[in-house]
Design a protein around this motif. Structure first.
Motif, PDB file in Angstrom:
ATOM      1  N   THR A 140       0.848  -1.188   0.000  1.00 12.53           N
ATOM      2  CA  THR A 140       0.000   0.000   0.000  1.00 12.53           C
ATOM      3  C   THR A 140       0.884   1.238   0.000  1.00 12.53           C
ATOM      4  O   THR A 140       1.958   1.256   0.593  1.00 12.53           O
ATOM      5  CB  THR A 140      -0.930   0.014   1.223  1.00 12.53           C
ATOM      6  N   GLN A 144      -1.786   3.284   4.649  1.00 12.51           N
ATOM      7  CA  GLN A 144      -2.754   2.408   5.304  1.00 12.51           C
ATOM      8  C   GLN A 144      -2.036   1.436   6.244  1.00 12.51           C
ATOM      9  O   GLN A 144      -0.871   1.110   6.039  1.00 12.51           O
ATOM     10  CB  GLN A 144      -3.544   1.587   4.259  1.00 12.51           C
ATOM     11  N   THR A 146      -1.213  -2.173   7.530  1.00 11.09           N
ATOM     12  CA  THR A 146      -1.115  -3.425   6.773  1.00 11.09           C
ATOM     13  C   THR A 146      -0.921  -4.648   7.660  1.00 11.09           C
ATOM     14  O   THR A 146      -0.665  -5.729   7.152  1.00 11.09           O
ATOM     15  CB  THR A 146       0.058  -3.359   5.780  1.00 11.09           C
ATOM     16  N   THR A 149      -4.878  -6.159   7.442  1.00  9.29           N
ATOM     17  CA  THR A 149      -5.667  -6.052   6.211  1.00  9.29           C
ATOM     18  C   THR A 149      -4.769  -6.178   4.991  1.00  9.29           C
ATOM     19  O   THR A 149      -3.549  -6.050   5.079  1.00  9.29           O
ATOM     20  CB  THR A 149      -6.393  -4.696   6.152  1.00  9.29           C
ATOM     21  N   GLY A 150      -5.378  -6.415   3.866  1.00  4.71           N
ATOM     22  CA  GLY A 150      -4.633  -6.487   2.620  1.00  4.71           C
ATOM     23  C   GLY A 150      -3.798  -7.728   2.490  1.00  4.71           C
ATOM     24  O   GLY A 150      -2.713  -7.709   1.915  1.00  4.71           O
ATOM     25  N   ARG A 151      -4.284  -8.848   3.020  1.00  7.26           N
ATOM     26  CA  ARG A 151      -3.490 -10.078   2.987  1.00  7.26           C
ATOM     27  C   ARG A 151      -3.805 -10.958   1.788  1.00  7.26           C
ATOM     28  O   ARG A 151      -3.243 -12.031   1.656  1.00  7.26           O
ATOM     29  CB  ARG A 151      -3.752 -10.893   4.257  1.00  7.26           C
ATOM     30  N   ARG A 152      -4.716 -10.539   0.959  1.00  9.72           N
ATOM     31  CA  ARG A 152      -5.117 -11.386  -0.154  1.00  9.72           C
ATOM     32  C   ARG A 152      -3.938 -11.622  -1.101  1.00  9.72           C
ATOM     33  O   ARG A 152      -3.236 -10.691  -1.470  1.00  9.72           O
ATOM     34  CB  ARG A 152      -6.252 -10.710  -0.925  1.00  9.72           C
TER      35      ARG A 152
END
Length: 162
Positions: A140, A144, A146, A149-152
């Motif tokens: 990111t 943001q 991290t 979130t954003g683990r995809r």
């Protein structure tokens, strides 16, 4: 009888010779069945608000279907998109403000938008800016959090000891 009446009311009746399903505007196929204002959003770099401004400046009804536009109207739309400042669209409305090379204001669209974005990212990477490095690693960019979130697409969880 009632069903037939409803079907006739909801269909779009246009003379055959004038209507075109696909219009070619700025090297982009635009759906002729959609209203002009929303059909123009199919061109990359043109959103709903800018499209609305284009229709107002070109004096085209936004509820008109894109398939029944005349060639003169399409040329007027293209001229406004390419030179928005000459038609009274303010600088703050454009998507390329204070260009890094020549400090100009312009509206980028289609391939030009992709090319400018790619050039900006390579410039940021080349000067080793924080944003460029984050783009390079696919992280990111705008601060943001991290941790959770954003683990995809990445591995999740803790590695076990053997």
């Amino acid at each position: 009888f009632f069903f037939l009446l409803l079907e006739a009311m909801s269909s779009l009746v246009i003379p055959e010779g004038e209507f075109q399903l696909v219009r070619r505007i700025l090297n982009t196929n635009v759906d002729g069945r959609r209203k002009v204002m929303f059909a123009l959003t199919g061109i990359k770099g043109i959103g709903r608000r800018f499209s609305d401004q284009i229709c107002k400046r070109a004096e085209i009804d936004g509820n008109k279907r894109a398939g029944i536009l005349t060639n003169e109207e399409i040329e007027k739309i293209v001229e406004i998109i390419q030179n928005p400042l000459q038609y009274g669209i303010p600088k703050w409305f454009l998507n390329r403000q204070k260009d890094i090379n020549d400090n100009s204001y312009s509206q980028l669209f289609a391939n030009n938008l992709d090319m400018a974005l790619r050039e900006d990212l390579t410039r940021l990477r080349k000067i080793r800016a924080h944003r460029g490095i984050r783009h390079y690693f696919g992280l990111t960019v705008r601060g943001q959090h991290t941790k959770t979130t954003g683990r995809r697409g990445k591995t999740v969880g803790v590695a076990r000891k053997k």
